[in-house]
Enzyme design. Structure first.
Site, PDB file in Angstrom:
ATOM      1  N   HIS A 326       0.792  -1.232   0.000  1.00 54.77           N
ATOM      2  CA  HIS A 326       0.000   0.000   0.000  1.00 54.77           C
ATOM      3  C   HIS A 326       0.819   1.273   0.000  1.00 54.77           C
ATOM      4  CE1 HIS A 326      -4.168  -1.435   0.570  1.00 54.77           C
ATOM      5  NE2 HIS A 326      -3.594  -2.475   1.122  1.00 54.77           N
ATOM      6  N   LYS A 520       0.041  14.321   1.802  1.00 52.62           N
ATOM      7  CA  LYS A 520      -1.251  14.646   1.189  1.00 52.62           C
ATOM      8  C   LYS A 520      -1.402  16.158   0.960  1.00 52.62           C
ATOM      9  CE  LYS A 520      -3.686  10.585   3.094  1.00 52.62           C
ATOM     10  NZ  LYS A 520      -4.431   9.949   1.987  1.00 52.62           N
ATOM     11  N   THR A 622      -8.778   6.444  -2.433  1.00 47.48           N
ATOM     12  CA  THR A 622     -10.118   5.964  -2.762  1.00 47.48           C
ATOM     13  C   THR A 622     -11.125   7.091  -2.561  1.00 47.48           C
ATOM     14  OG1 THR A 622     -10.282   5.105  -0.507  1.00 47.48           O
ATOM     15  CG2 THR A 622      -9.760   3.520  -2.267  1.00 47.48           C
TER      16      THR A 622
HETATM   17  C1  LIG Z   1     -12.475   6.961   1.811  1.00 50.45           C
HETATM   18  C2  LIG Z   1     -12.014   7.358   3.138  1.00 50.45           C
HETATM   19  C3  LIG Z   1     -10.667   7.618   3.372  1.00 50.45           C
HETATM   20  C4  LIG Z   1      -9.619   7.545   2.284  1.00 50.45           C
HETATM   21  O1  LIG Z   1      -9.488   8.803   1.692  1.00 50.45           O
HETATM   22  P1  LIG Z   1      -8.240   9.177   0.765  1.00 50.45           P
HETATM   23  O2  LIG Z   1      -8.603  10.498   0.214  1.00 50.45           O
HETATM   24  O3  LIG Z   1      -8.177   8.119  -0.292  1.00 50.45           O
HETATM   25  O4  LIG Z   1      -7.046   9.194   1.629  1.00 50.45           O
HETATM   26  C5  LIG Z   1     -10.277   8.008   4.639  1.00 50.45           C
HETATM   27  N1  LIG Z   1     -11.169   8.145   5.632  1.00 50.45           N
HETATM   28  C6  LIG Z   1     -12.476   7.914   5.439  1.00 50.45           C
HETATM   29  C7  LIG Z   1     -13.419   8.108   6.582  1.00 50.45           C
HETATM   30  C8  LIG Z   1     -12.949   7.513   4.196  1.00 50.45           C
HETATM   31  O5  LIG Z   1     -14.255   7.273   4.021  1.00 50.45           O
END
Ligand SMILES: *Cc1c(COP(=O)(O)O)cnc(C)c1O
Length: 779
Positions: A326, A520, A622
């Site tokens: 990952h 990020k 995601t």
């Molecule tokens: C989808 C999701 C993430 C992942 O978000 P990314 O932008 O891909 O880092 C993190 N926390 C929650 C609560 C999510 O639903």
């Protein structure tokens, strides 16, 4: 199932002597859940015949189960009727705590995978840890993040069944405990397949000896209980960092060993002592390195308990295990000190050594020089055990989670392994379940889509492509835009309620929600907002469409710089809200306690999805997919799954900016952010707000630390390790372009619409199908 409504009433009467109208929310929640549970067998997945996939993951970020399960069981309509008959809002269960047994993307992926496995009829069972406390809850005090414990069980856990009689003995060096399974049914859409999520809870061997009061035995029994329960007491709150803590290793071994012993026990019921069918009966997917200790543990169990040779045990392990990588970031790659490992599980260490020796032999036979062998060492010369290397060597598959990520694994991060085992490497681009992230989270858009193209997209997301025929139909795009406006108003109402802050739903909603991490680059977003703020004040920026910048993110409690970024963004928000020159055009809101349920409200309401990680750092993401599916444009770098998002929906319908992986590769040795800082007054101005008194960090030194991390370097990082200054101007340009494009409502909503229509690839049904065919061989 037609008597679901009656069953709810009966359960309320029997369990709580109450009625629907009188029941508390928690009573009603437990009764509704229990009535739904009566229609399924939580152990179905584990007992099923044929090949089963075991998904081992330290995290399952499930969120709220009740609505999802009612949807998948086809009970949502009966439930809605029951509520409306009694004048109860169906959103009543929004007060029920999320099951937050995960940190972020990795844990949420595991939860989406479970939903998809059950929906596409793959026998995919989850195995993990039943933490008493999930991810901490976050609130702000004077703009600083504060944390409290997440006592998620206080509402009850009606979706799981304790299986006392299936408990398993786990032995550490100086401690033995039981792993007691709690099974939650994983209900596929249409409820054709029910799989199992089995979470292990640690408990002492003996119950309290109440007779032995006043006795040293009592004291001993108290200590044993506390030490045992500690193992599954709390989720480590670090996302993408390796803390290397003893209790963490205990957690990893605890659930890995329990799951394997359980699997072997069930296997032997059918096959006895003949292990020739083991890898045809089970595939075990390791979600990151957290469960990789399962590999030496399986070999140990086979050799010590089943009398197998190392060669045979190793061969079966290799055929059975597959590993998902990952991350390529050094701070996240798990390594264990030999010394620590030996104090916790010395019996397993022996098998790590055997695997390491087998590796050396194999490398030698491949003609690799002793010097070159070192970069493969599972146990290195500094006495560190490299879990990713162990996983690649002793499994048959290593996959990355987006095309670009897998390319980086093959060509750079794990290149030496790719050279000797190219056939083991493969890509499985992540996905999300459209049941939760569209059907449930955005019923308005779901209804609209089904009205236009039918509802087969619920189990076949590629069908969304049929929407494209409407892409030049102004009335349809208008309808689509109207739904976005409804979702924006709903989010504004929700934020009013949760945060006490009013947002004008006519503003552009520009949203960045995800864990707080330097890579990020929430700080880059903050700088861009400041640059726009000064641009508006000076008149440099004209014709700006009013924008609400919405953030949500938890910082790991020990991650000082991440907490500094939260405080900094909150300070910016405060300054802007108090500035009458701009507060009719700009707003910054940081929502507290971002979690799955908040995400379900936020993703449908975005106009702009911020996905701005440094190229090469976000394995997939995601969150980006949730936004795309719900019709937002992506403002992002060429990183992770963003690459595939624009490939599907067109670069012209998104906003891609900044250095790409190959650009960073070229500049990285000579990069000096000070040159950019000193030569560009706009950049200097926003960076200087960290130290020039514009903002106050209450004497914590947080802002100075951030400033230093950009210009001097901090910890082991080089100055501006994530290239914020390099990308800032192109980022602001892209952001202002999106802002300008928003003026043409039809053209902007058309871009959003095309994103939704092309989101089919990002269903986790597709991801699971690909794992099933290529890795697990169950389809
Ligand atoms: C989808 C999701 C993430 C992942 O978000 P990314 O932008 O891909 O880092 C993190 N926390 C929650 C609560 C999510 O639903």
């Amino acid at each position: 199932m037609s008597n679901f409504k009656t069953n709810v009433k009966t359960i309320l009467e029997l369990d709580y002597s109450t009625t629907i109208k009188e029941a508390t929310t928690i009573q009603l929640y437990n009764a509704v859940s229990k009535a739904a549970m009566q229609t399924v067998n939580p152990e179905e997945g584990i007992q099923a015949k044929g090949k089963k996939v075991c998904y081992l993951s330290a995290e399952f970020l499930i969120g709220r189960l009740v609505y999802n399960n009612l949807l998948n069981l086809g009970l949502l309509n009966q439930f809605s009727e029951l509520m409306s008959e009694n004048n109860i809002d169906i959103r009543i269960f929004e007060d029920i705590e999320d099951a937050a047994l995960g940190n972020g993307g990795l844990g949420r992926l595991a939860a989406c995978f479970l939903d998809s496995g059950a929906t596409i009829n793959v026998r995919l069972n989850g195995y993990g840890l039943r933490y008493k406390y999930g991810l901490f809850k976050q609130y702000f005090e004077d703009g600083f993040q504060m944390e409290t414990a997440d006592d998620w069980l206080k509402c009850g856990d009606p979706w799981s069944v304790r299986r006392e009689e299936e408990k398993i003995l786990i032995e550490f060096k100086n401690q033995s405990v039981y792993a007691v399974p709690y099974d939650t049914p994983v209900i596929g859409y249409g409820a054709k397949t029910v799989n199992t999520l089995r979470l292990w809870q640690a408990e002492p061997l003996e119950n309290f000896d109440f007779e032995a009061f006043n006795d040293s035995k009592y004291e001993k029994s108290v200590k044993e209980r506390i030490d045992a329960e500690a193992i599954t007491s709390v989720l480590y709150p670090n996302d993408n960092t390796d803390a290397g803590k003893k209790l963490r290793l205990k957690q990893q071994y605890f659930f890995s060993s329990a799951s394997l012993q359980d699997i072997i026990k069930n296997y032997k019921v059918v096959f006895g002592n003949d292990f020739s069918q083991f890898s045809s009966e089970y595939a075990i997917q390791l979600n990151d390195t957290h469960p990789v200790v399962a590999i030496p543990e399986l070999i140990r169990l086979f050799m010590e308990q089943e009398g197998m040779t190392f060669a045979k045990a190793f061969k079966i392990a290799k055929e059975t295990f597959a590993y998902t990588n990952h991350t390529v970031m050094a701070e996240a790659l798990e390594k264990w000190w030999v010394k620590l490992f030996k104090t916790v599980i010395p019996n397993v260490y022996k098998y790590v050594v055997m695997i390491h020796k087998a590796l050396l032999k194999e490398l030698k036979s491949l003609g690799i020089s002793e010097e070159d062998q070192k970069k493969y060492y599972i146990i290195d010369e500094n006495d560190l055990i490299h879990m990713a290397r162990l996983a690649i060597y002793a499994s048959h598959s290593t996959n990355g989670v987006a095309w670009i990520h897998t390319e980086i694994l093959k060509n750079d991060a794990l290149h030496e392994w790719y050279e000797i085992y190219p056939e083991r490497f493969n890509n499985k681009t992540n996905g999300i379940t459209q049941r939760r992230w569209l059907a449930l989270a955005n019923m308005e858009l779901s209804g609209f889509i089904s009205d236009k193209i039918g509802n087969s997209w619920i189990t076949d997301l590629d069908k969304l492509k049929d929407l494209e025929k409407f892409k030049d139909d102004k009335a349809v795009i208008k309808q689509f835009g109207d739904i976005k406006n409804i979702k924006k108003r709903q989010l504004a109402d929700y934020i009013k309620k949760q945060e006490g802050i009013e947002i004008n739903p006519e503003f552009i909603f520009d949203i960045q929600v995800k864990r707080l991490h330097e890579y990020k680059r929430q700080l880059l977003n903050a700088f861009s907002i400041l640059d726009i703020y000064y641009g508006l004040k000076e008149g440099r920026i004209k014709d700006f469409n009013p924008t609400a910048f919405i953030f949500g993110a938890k910082a790991a409690p020990g991650y000082f710089r991440a907490k500094g970024i939260i405080k900094f963004i909150n300070e910016i928000g405060k300054m802007i809200s108090e500035d009458k020159d701009v507060n009719d055009k700009l707003q910054v809101v940081f929502v507290h306690n971002y979690n799955v349920s908040y995400a379900e409200k936020i993703t449908p309401a975005a106009d702009v999805s911020e996905q701005i990680s440094t190229a090469g750092t976000e394995a997939s993401g995601t969150g980006n997919m949730k936004f795309m599916l719900n019709g937002a444009v992506t403002l992002g770098t060429y990183d992770g799954a963003n690459v595939e998002i624009v490939q599907q929906a067109g670069e012209e319908n998104n906003y891609i900016f900044g250095a790409r992986v190959e650009d960073i590769e070229k500049i990285k040795d000579s990069y000096d952010p000070n040159v950019i800082y000193n030569s560009n007054p706009r950049i200097k101005r926003v960076v200087d707000t960290l130290i020039d008194g514009t903002f106050d960090d209450n004497g914590t030194g947080m802002f100075k630390e951030l400033y230093d991390s950009l210009l001097k370097g901090a910890s082991w990082h080089k100055p501006d390790n994530y290239y914020l200054l390099e990308d800032l101007l192109s980022y602001v340009d892209a952001k202002l372009q999106a802002n300008k494009d928003f003026s043409d409502t039809y053209a902007f909503r058309r871009k959003c619409f095309i994103n939704t229509a092309n989101a089919g690839k990002f269903s986790s049904d597709r991801t699971i199908h690909d794992y099933a065919v290529d890795i697990w061989k169950v389809k």
